[in-house]
Motif scaffolding. Structure first.
Motif, PDB file in Angstrom:
ATOM      1  N   VAL A  11       0.874  -0.974  -0.050  1.00 44.54           N
ATOM      2  CA  VAL A  11       0.128  -0.019   0.079  1.00 44.54           C
ATOM      3  C   VAL A  11       1.011   1.398  -0.069  1.00 44.54           C
ATOM      4  O   VAL A  11       2.149   1.276   0.566  1.00 44.54           O
ATOM      5  N   GLY A  12       0.559   2.353  -0.924  1.00 39.17           N
ATOM      6  CA  GLY A  12       1.116   3.332  -0.878  1.00 39.17           C
ATOM      7  C   GLY A  12       2.610   3.389  -1.740  1.00 39.17           C
ATOM      8  O   GLY A  12       2.755   2.388  -2.698  1.00 39.17           O
ATOM      9  N   ILE A  13       3.431   3.716  -1.074  1.00 36.40           N
ATOM     10  CA  ILE A  13       4.738   3.651  -1.751  1.00 36.40           C
ATOM     11  C   ILE A  13       5.547   2.378  -1.426  1.00 36.40           C
ATOM     12  O   ILE A  13       5.843   2.321  -0.074  1.00 36.40           O
ATOM     13  N   GLY A  14       5.936   1.790  -2.252  1.00 38.86           N
ATOM     14  CA  GLY A  14       6.684   0.616  -1.877  1.00 38.86           C
ATOM     15  C   GLY A  14       6.987  -0.575  -3.129  1.00 38.86           C
ATOM     16  O   GLY A  14       6.299  -0.235  -4.137  1.00 38.86           O
ATOM     17  N   ALA A  15       7.600  -1.300  -2.876  1.00 38.97           N
ATOM     18  CA  ALA A  15       7.482  -2.591  -3.697  1.00 38.97           C
ATOM     19  C   ALA A  15       7.272  -3.826  -3.076  1.00 38.97           C
ATOM     20  O   ALA A  15       7.104  -4.214  -2.067  1.00 38.97           O
ATOM     21  N   THR A  16       6.508  -4.603  -4.254  1.00 35.97           N
ATOM     22  CA  THR A  16       6.014  -5.958  -4.005  1.00 35.97           C
ATOM     23  C   THR A  16       6.737  -6.973  -4.826  1.00 35.97           C
ATOM     24  O   THR A  16       6.663  -6.800  -6.055  1.00 35.97           O
ATOM     25  N   THR A  17       7.128  -8.117  -4.285  1.00 30.83           N
ATOM     26  CA  THR A  17       7.898  -9.057  -5.257  1.00 30.83           C
ATOM     27  C   THR A  17       6.869 -10.376  -5.360  1.00 30.83           C
ATOM     28  O   THR A  17       6.323 -10.745  -4.295  1.00 30.83           O
ATOM     29  N   LEU A  18       6.575 -10.517  -6.583  1.00 29.20           N
ATOM     30  CA  LEU A  18       5.709 -11.718  -6.847  1.00 29.20           C
ATOM     31  C   LEU A  18       6.614 -12.854  -7.530  1.00 29.20           C
ATOM     32  O   LEU A  18       7.518 -12.366  -8.465  1.00 29.20           O
ATOM     33  N   ALA A  19       6.398 -13.882  -7.313  1.00 27.11           N
ATOM     34  CA  ALA A  19       7.272 -15.245  -7.656  1.00 27.11           C
ATOM     35  C   ALA A  19       6.158 -16.040  -8.442  1.00 27.11           C
ATOM     36  O   ALA A  19       5.249 -16.481  -7.843  1.00 27.11           O
ATOM     37  N   VAL A  20       6.541 -16.310  -9.778  1.00 28.94           N
ATOM     38  CA  VAL A  20       5.692 -17.213 -10.628  1.00 28.94           C
ATOM     39  C   VAL A  20       6.634 -17.979 -10.980  1.00 28.94           C
ATOM     40  O   VAL A  20       7.682 -17.956 -11.600  1.00 28.94           O
ATOM     41  N   THR A  21       6.102 -19.478 -10.666  1.00 22.17           N
ATOM     42  CA  THR A  21       7.125 -20.717 -10.770  1.00 22.17           C
ATOM     43  C   THR A  21       6.342 -21.797 -11.598  1.00 22.17           C
ATOM     44  O   THR A  21       5.196 -22.012 -11.199  1.00 22.17           O
ATOM     45  N   VAL A  22       7.257 -22.159 -12.686  1.00 21.37           N
ATOM     46  CA  VAL A  22       6.811 -23.236 -13.122  1.00 21.37           C
ATOM     47  C   VAL A  22       7.510 -24.448 -13.151  1.00 21.37           C
ATOM     48  O   VAL A  22       8.604 -24.399 -12.729  1.00 21.37           O
ATOM     49  N   THR A  23       6.608 -25.721 -12.605  1.00 20.96           N
ATOM     50  CA  THR A  23       7.242 -26.834 -12.547  1.00 20.96           C
ATOM     51  C   THR A  23       7.094 -27.887 -13.817  1.00 20.96           C
ATOM     52  O   THR A  23       6.000 -27.960 -14.339  1.00 20.96           O
ATOM     53  N   ALA A  24       8.412 -28.346 -14.240  1.00 22.07           N
ATOM     54  CA  ALA A  24       8.017 -29.084 -15.808  1.00 22.07           C
ATOM     55  C   ALA A  24       7.425 -30.225 -15.406  1.00 22.07           C
ATOM     56  O   ALA A  24       7.145 -30.718 -14.301  1.00 22.07           O
ATOM     57  N   GLU A  25       7.294 -30.877 -16.673  1.00 19.12           N
ATOM     58  CA  GLU A  25       6.580 -32.324 -16.791  1.00 19.12           C
ATOM     59  C   GLU A  25       7.014 -33.310 -15.785  1.00 19.12           C
ATOM     60  O   GLU A  25       6.689 -34.090 -15.474  1.00 19.12           O
ATOM     61  N   ASP A  26       8.775 -33.160 -15.703  1.00 25.52           N
ATOM     62  CA  ASP A  26       9.200 -34.296 -15.060  1.00 25.52           C
ATOM     63  C   ASP A  26       9.086 -34.003 -13.539  1.00 25.52           C
ATOM     64  O   ASP A  26       9.713 -34.843 -12.729  1.00 25.52           O
ATOM     65  N   ASP A  27       8.343 -33.129 -12.988  1.00 28.59           N
ATOM     66  CA  ASP A  27       8.120 -32.655 -11.754  1.00 28.59           C
ATOM     67  C   ASP A  27       9.314 -32.461 -11.004  1.00 28.59           C
ATOM     68  O   ASP A  27       9.264 -32.646  -9.390  1.00 28.59           O
ATOM     69  N   ALA A  28      10.398 -32.031 -11.648  1.00 24.22           N
ATOM     70  CA  ALA A  28      11.570 -31.701 -10.691  1.00 24.22           C
ATOM     71  C   ALA A  28      12.249 -30.355 -11.258  1.00 24.22           C
ATOM     72  O   ALA A  28      12.590 -29.666 -10.469  1.00 24.22           O
ATOM     73  N   SER A  29      12.289 -30.226 -12.718  1.00 26.93           N
ATOM     74  CA  SER A  29      12.752 -28.891 -13.076  1.00 26.93           C
ATOM     75  C   SER A  29      11.773 -27.857 -12.834  1.00 26.93           C
ATOM     76  O   SER A  29      10.817 -28.015 -13.241  1.00 26.93           O
ATOM     77  N   THR A  30      12.497 -26.656 -12.567  1.00 27.13           N
ATOM     78  CA  THR A  30      11.877 -25.482 -12.069  1.00 27.13           C
ATOM     79  C   THR A  30      12.223 -24.298 -12.662  1.00 27.13           C
ATOM     80  O   THR A  30      13.522 -24.116 -12.808  1.00 27.13           O
ATOM     81  N   GLU A  31      11.498 -23.148 -12.750  1.00 30.76           N
ATOM     82  CA  GLU A  31      11.825 -22.029 -13.320  1.00 30.76           C
ATOM     83  C   GLU A  31      11.115 -20.919 -12.654  1.00 30.76           C
ATOM     84  O   GLU A  31       9.743 -21.180 -12.514  1.00 30.76           O
ATOM     85  N   THR A  32      11.604 -19.848 -12.001  1.00 26.18           N
ATOM     86  CA  THR A  32      10.731 -18.908 -11.129  1.00 26.18           C
ATOM     87  C   THR A  32      11.126 -17.449 -11.813  1.00 26.18           C
ATOM     88  O   THR A  32      12.316 -17.197 -11.864  1.00 26.18           O
ATOM     89  N   TYR A  33       9.895 -16.739 -12.128  1.00 23.51           N
ATOM     90  CA  TYR A  33       9.911 -15.431 -12.703  1.00 23.51           C
ATOM     91  C   TYR A  33       9.513 -14.407 -11.550  1.00 23.51           C
ATOM     92  O   TYR A  33       8.499 -14.675 -10.827  1.00 23.51           O
ATOM     93  N   GLU A  34      10.267 -13.339 -11.420  1.00 18.55           N
ATOM     94  CA  GLU A  34      10.010 -12.412 -10.484  1.00 18.55           C
ATOM     95  C   GLU A  34       9.837 -11.125 -11.092  1.00 18.55           C
ATOM     96  O   GLU A  34      10.416 -10.606 -12.086  1.00 18.55           O
TER      97      GLU A  34
END
Length: 222
Positions: free
Chosen positions: A199-222
């Motif tokens: 709220v107001g002035i400040g930063a919020t970090t959002l993490a978007v994570t994909v888990t690959a079909e192998d259920d082990a490989s991941t990638e996170t976008y912020e």
């Protein structure tokens, strides 16, 4: 004196009426056919027909087990799937699917002991490892950097009164195992639940994570 006379009347009935050889009602059935054969999460090739006994089927790389459901044409026939007795029309116990080919044998035993085997070879490929995104957007405002699947960090500027946003992300691989936004599962290509912003002035970090079909490989976008 006249001799006695006896009249004998013989009544004959059809053999079939008393279950003799003239009919088939009491003979054990020799029908060992299936009416239906289904493999969970797979499609048979060729399409099922009771006269065809050999099939192929493919599942995705992330499918680790399946169940097989078979229906006998004759309700008196017995059924086994990979050696285990199964009730006609009921799914089998889970069948493990290692990477590669798995053979499943469905054996029908007719009432008179006649048997017929239907075989299915199920192929599971190596699971995919692609955990990248194909698209990323926020409902509260645009990203300041053009989206690039190889770029993992982004900035976005919102109006002073913005308190929430939704994230819309689409994995590059439609067979990816899962997608999460700040730890909450999200649907591929659909707006996520509302995420709170500072709220107001400040930063919020959002993490978007994909888990690959192998259920082990991941990638996170912020």
């Amino acid at each position: 004196m006249y001799g006695s006379r006896y009249l004998f009347v013989v009544l004959a009935t059809l053999l079939t009426a008393c279950g003799g050889d003239g009919g088939n009602d009491n003979r054990p059935s020799s029908n060992a056919n299936l009416t239906s054969l289904l493999v969970e999460a797979a499609i048979l090739d060729p399409a099922f027909a009771s006269s065809i006994t050999r099939y192929d089927a493919s599942v995705t790389g992330g499918t680790t087990e399946t169940r097989v459901t078979a229906i006998t044409t004759d309700s008196r026939a017995r059924l086994t799937i990979n050696g285990a007795s199964v009730t006609s029309g009921s799914p089998s116990d889970p069948i493990a699917l290692p990477i590669g080919d798995t053979d499943v044998n469905v054996v029908v035993t007719a009432e008179d002991g006649t048997t017929k085997t239907y075989s299915v070879q199920i192929t599971r490929p190596v699971p995919g490892t692609d955990a990248s995104l194909a698209a990323l957007a926020l409902s509260a405002g645009p990203l300041l950097q053009p989206f690039d699947p190889a770029l993992l960090n982004y900035d976005a500027a919102f109006g002073y009164l913005a308190t929430t946003t939704r994230v819309l992300a689409t994995p590059n691989d439609p067979l990816a195992d899962s997608l999460s936004v700040d730890g909450e599962l999200a649907e591929f290509g659909e707006p996520s639940d509302l995420v709170s912003l500072a709220v107001g002035i400040g930063a919020t970090t959002l993490a978007v994570t994909v888990t690959a079909e192998d259920d082990a490989s991941t990638e996170t976008y912020e």
